[in-house]
Write a protein that holds these residues in place. Structure first.
Motif, PDB file in Angstrom:
ATOM      1  N   LYS A   1      -4.540  -6.497   4.928  1.00  0.00           N
ATOM      2  CA  LYS A   1      -4.515  -7.958   5.124  1.00  0.00           C
ATOM      3  C   LYS A   1      -3.920  -8.678   3.916  1.00  0.00           C
ATOM      4  N   LEU A   2      -4.348  -8.281   2.715  1.00  0.00           N
ATOM      5  CA  LEU A   2      -3.961  -9.022   1.509  1.00  0.00           C
ATOM      6  C   LEU A   2      -2.677  -8.514   0.865  1.00  0.00           C
ATOM      7  N   TRP A   3      -2.442  -7.192   0.934  1.00  0.00           N
ATOM      8  CA  TRP A   3      -1.256  -6.600   0.281  1.00  0.00           C
ATOM      9  C   TRP A   3      -0.519  -5.725   1.288  1.00  0.00           C
ATOM     10  N   PRO A   4       0.150  -6.322   2.269  1.00  0.00           N
ATOM     11  CA  PRO A   4       0.771  -5.546   3.356  1.00  0.00           C
ATOM     12  C   PRO A   4       1.872  -4.591   2.900  1.00  0.00           C
ATOM     13  N   ASN A   5       2.465  -4.815   1.731  1.00  0.00           N
ATOM     14  CA  ASN A   5       3.528  -3.925   1.254  1.00  0.00           C
ATOM     15  C   ASN A   5       3.011  -2.735   0.459  1.00  0.00           C
ATOM     16  N   MET A   6       1.702  -2.679   0.263  1.00  0.00           N
ATOM     17  CA  MET A   6       1.068  -1.594  -0.494  1.00  0.00           C
ATOM     18  C   MET A   6       0.562  -0.536   0.484  1.00  0.00           C
ATOM     19  N   PHE A   7       0.581   0.729   0.084  1.00  0.00           N
ATOM     20  CA  PHE A   7       0.021   1.787   0.920  1.00  0.00           C
ATOM     21  C   PHE A   7      -1.452   1.477   1.166  1.00  0.00           C
TER      22      PHE A   7
ATOM     23  N   GLU B   1       1.961  16.750   1.038  1.00  0.00           N
ATOM     24  CA  GLU B   1       2.399  16.315   2.360  1.00  0.00           C
ATOM     25  C   GLU B   1       2.511  14.794   2.429  1.00  0.00           C
ATOM     26  N   ALA B   2       1.427  14.106   2.065  1.00  0.00           N
ATOM     27  CA  ALA B   2       1.448  12.644   2.099  1.00  0.00           C
ATOM     28  C   ALA B   2       2.475  12.094   1.108  1.00  0.00           C
ATOM     29  N   THR B   3       2.551  12.731  -0.057  1.00  0.00           N
ATOM     30  CA  THR B   3       3.477  12.263  -1.091  1.00  0.00           C
ATOM     31  C   THR B   3       4.922  12.311  -0.632  1.00  0.00           C
ATOM     32  N   SER B   4       5.286  13.348   0.125  1.00  0.00           N
ATOM     33  CA  SER B   4       6.671  13.475   0.580  1.00  0.00           C
ATOM     34  C   SER B   4       7.089  12.279   1.418  1.00  0.00           C
ATOM     35  N   PHE B   5       6.211  11.827   2.297  1.00  0.00           N
ATOM     36  CA  PHE B   5       6.532  10.662   3.121  1.00  0.00           C
ATOM     37  C   PHE B   5       6.600   9.387   2.283  1.00  0.00           C
ATOM     38  N   LEU B   6       5.724   9.250   1.281  1.00  0.00           N
ATOM     39  CA  LEU B   6       5.753   8.065   0.423  1.00  0.00           C
ATOM     40  C   LEU B   6       7.014   8.038  -0.433  1.00  0.00           C
ATOM     41  N   ILE B   7       7.403   9.193  -0.976  1.00  0.00           N
ATOM     42  CA  ILE B   7       8.646   9.273  -1.750  1.00  0.00           C
ATOM     43  C   ILE B   7       9.832   8.922  -0.861  1.00  0.00           C
ATOM     44  N   ALA B   8       9.833   9.411   0.382  1.00  0.00           N
ATOM     45  CA  ALA B   8      10.932   9.141   1.312  1.00  0.00           C
ATOM     46  C   ALA B   8      11.069   7.652   1.602  1.00  0.00           C
ATOM     47  N   LYS B   9       9.957   6.926   1.538  1.00  0.00           N
ATOM     48  CA  LYS B   9      10.001   5.479   1.786  1.00  0.00           C
ATOM     49  C   LYS B   9      10.172   4.669   0.508  1.00  0.00           C
ATOM     50  N   GLY B  10      10.337   5.358  -0.635  1.00  0.00           N
ATOM     51  CA  GLY B  10      10.553   4.659  -1.890  1.00  0.00           C
ATOM     52  C   GLY B  10       9.296   4.089  -2.511  1.00  0.00           C
ATOM     53  N   GLN B  11       8.125   4.518  -2.062  1.00  0.00           N
ATOM     54  CA  GLN B  11       6.853   4.001  -2.596  1.00  0.00           C
ATOM     55  C   GLN B  11       6.349   4.953  -3.681  1.00  0.00           C
ATOM     56  N   TYR B  12       7.006   4.886  -4.839  1.00  0.00           N
ATOM     57  CA  TYR B  12       6.754   5.860  -5.893  1.00  0.00           C
ATOM     58  C   TYR B  12       5.406   5.647  -6.577  1.00  0.00           C
ATOM     59  N   ALA B  13       4.990   4.405  -6.766  1.00  0.00           N
ATOM     60  CA  ALA B  13       3.692   4.134  -7.394  1.00  0.00           C
ATOM     61  C   ALA B  13       2.560   4.663  -6.525  1.00  0.00           C
ATOM     62  N   GLU B  14       2.662   4.453  -5.199  1.00  0.00           N
ATOM     63  CA  GLU B  14       1.638   4.957  -4.286  1.00  0.00           C
ATOM     64  C   GLU B  14       1.639   6.484  -4.261  1.00  0.00           C
TER      65      GLU B  14
END
Length: 444
Positions: free
Chosen positions: A185-191, A272-285
């Motif tokens: 709700k508050l941070w929609p761009n964050m994982f 596994e989860a990290t690979s999808f986050l890296i693919a979306k450019g969400q490096y901090a997450e």
């Protein structure tokens, strides 16, 4: 937050990335040949007999292959093809095998480098061919991202429930759900699971440390004296193993630098989860997710390293999240080398600390078990979603049937890798049916 990747994940590497992968695969194969480190945690305990000459190189290679093949072809390759991001199962499990297989020290880095070249030059061709098929099973496999990312968030809840009971597990579950909803709700761009996982892991560690401190106070009150010294054969073995690893500190620092640089290039994900986050450019997450995994693996890696005299190829895996956040490869190399130096030098001390905190040590076991349980369900569910996307009911029948057949046959392919492997085989079957004019691919 969107959990869908762009269709047609690319595996097109720059020259610097290609050279880094090839060099790192050569180095990891060389280190595996010397039995200084392997990536597969299940292989490490077998290395003590090899190091001490009680078993042969070929026998150890057979163990490594048997424990790794399913993960390479069932998990590593499908994850890389579906995300466009390399992973440790695809890079480091084969170099474990090739390094142990090599009869000569000079041949090991050649075999490892050759595998790295196969990955960086051959994988994109296989990726392009698969995307050109009438039934594009690789794009369908991107359906796996949503269940993997969201179900993975629950691993601290499962660990707390297993170790501290239903009451604390229920509290953790409600708290994580509230945090996921608040984040969306508050941070929609964050994982959405980032904050929830942080609180869950901290809660587990807090409960474990609190239990250990209460137990130590109770022991002191009861007059229980901790024995120090004595002839402990395990302490002697641990000391010899730590000394062996420290002897090769420069080589480990080079390894830490290489892994950290690869992570910094953002073509590699540690999980596994990290690979999808890296693919979306969400490096901090991605860094946050892999940082939490560290807590589940430090005790395992430290104790098996001290018992066997062989370390982990990625160390405690701290170099993954650090690498994702580094601004350039030069700083990543320096920090990665420093991290590995500290890890190797601190092994004996870490072993002693873990010996005095049994609940914290148990927490790592529960964390690893919980990570496995959540990912197992997420990968199975995501694979069935991929099957539905590429073939509807027939796709589910084929993929689900292959998974169940694997179970009935005693799991020749390890359960974690069976479902992604079934998607690839199922995709090939659907393409054959299309060419036989027996199946019409689903559009959209």
């Amino acid at each position: 937050m969107s959990t869908t990747l762009a269709a047609g994940a690319e595996l097109d590497f720059s020259l610097a990335q290609q050279l880094t992968v090839i060099a790192l695969c050569a180095l990891t194969a060389f280190i595996a040949h010397m039995a200084l480190a392997v990536f597969n945690d299940g292989v490490r305990p077998f290395l003590l007999d090899f190091i001490q000459g009680r078993t042969t190189r070929s026998a150890t290679t057979a163990v490594s292959f048997g424990l790794s093949a399913g993960f390479i072809f069932g998990l590593g390759a499908p994850m890389a093809l579906s995300t466009g991001v390399l992973n440790p199962w695809l890079l480091f499990l084969p170099t474990d095998i090739l390094g142990m297989l090599s009869p000569k020290k000079w041949l090991a880095p050649i075999l490892g480098g050759a595998w790295g070249a196969v990955v960086v030059f051959g994988l994109n061709g296989a990726n392009n061919i698969a995307h050109d098929l009438p039934v594009d099973f690789l794009t369908a496999m991107q359906q796996m991202s949503t269940p993997i990312l969201f179900l993975f968030t629950l691993f601290p809840v499962l660990a707390i429930t297993k170790q501290f009971g239903r009451k604390w597990g229920g509290i953790a579950g409600v708290l994580e759900l509230a945090l996921v909803v608040m984040t969306m709700k508050l941070w929609p761009n964050m994982f959405a699971g980032a904050l929830a996982m942080a609180v869950g892991v901290l809660m587990l560690i807090g409960l474990a440390v609190s239990k250990d401190l209460r137990q130590r106070r109770a022991d002191r009150a009861a007059g229980v004296v901790e024995e120090v010294g004595g002839d402990d054969p395990m302490a002697s073995l641990f000391s010899a193993s730590a000394t062996r690893l420290r002897k090769y500190l420069p080589l480990f620092m080079l390894l830490g630098a290489g892994v950290c640089v690869l992570a910094q290039m953002h073509v590699f994900g540690g999980g596994e989860a990290t690979s999808f986050l890296i693919a979306k450019g969400q490096y901090a997450e991605a860094a946050q997710v892999d940082f939490y995994r560290v807590f589940g693996f430090i005790p395992l890696i430290a104790t098996t390293a001290l018992a066997s005299g062989a370390y982990g190829i990625a160390g405690f895996t701290l170099v993954y999240p650090i690498g994702y956040l580094m601004p350039n490869p030069f700083l990543a190399a320096a920090v990665g080398a420093l991290v590995f130096a500290v890890e190797v030098l601190a092994l004996s001390w870490i072993g002693k600390v873990l010996g005095r905190l049994p609940s914290v040590r148990d927490s790592s076991e529960h964390l690893r078990s919980a990570i496995g349980d959540t990912l197992q369900l997420a990968i199975l569910f995501g694979s069935l979603m991929a099957a539905n996307a590429m073939g509807g009911g027939l796709g589910i029948l084929v993929v689900g049937g292959l998974y169940l057949l694997n179970e009935a046959m005693g799991r020749p392919v390890v359960r974690m890798a069976a479902a992604p492997a079934a998607v690839i085989v199922g995709g090939i079957v659907l393409n054959v049916l299309y060419w036989l004019d027996l199946f019409t691919p689903i559009k959209g």
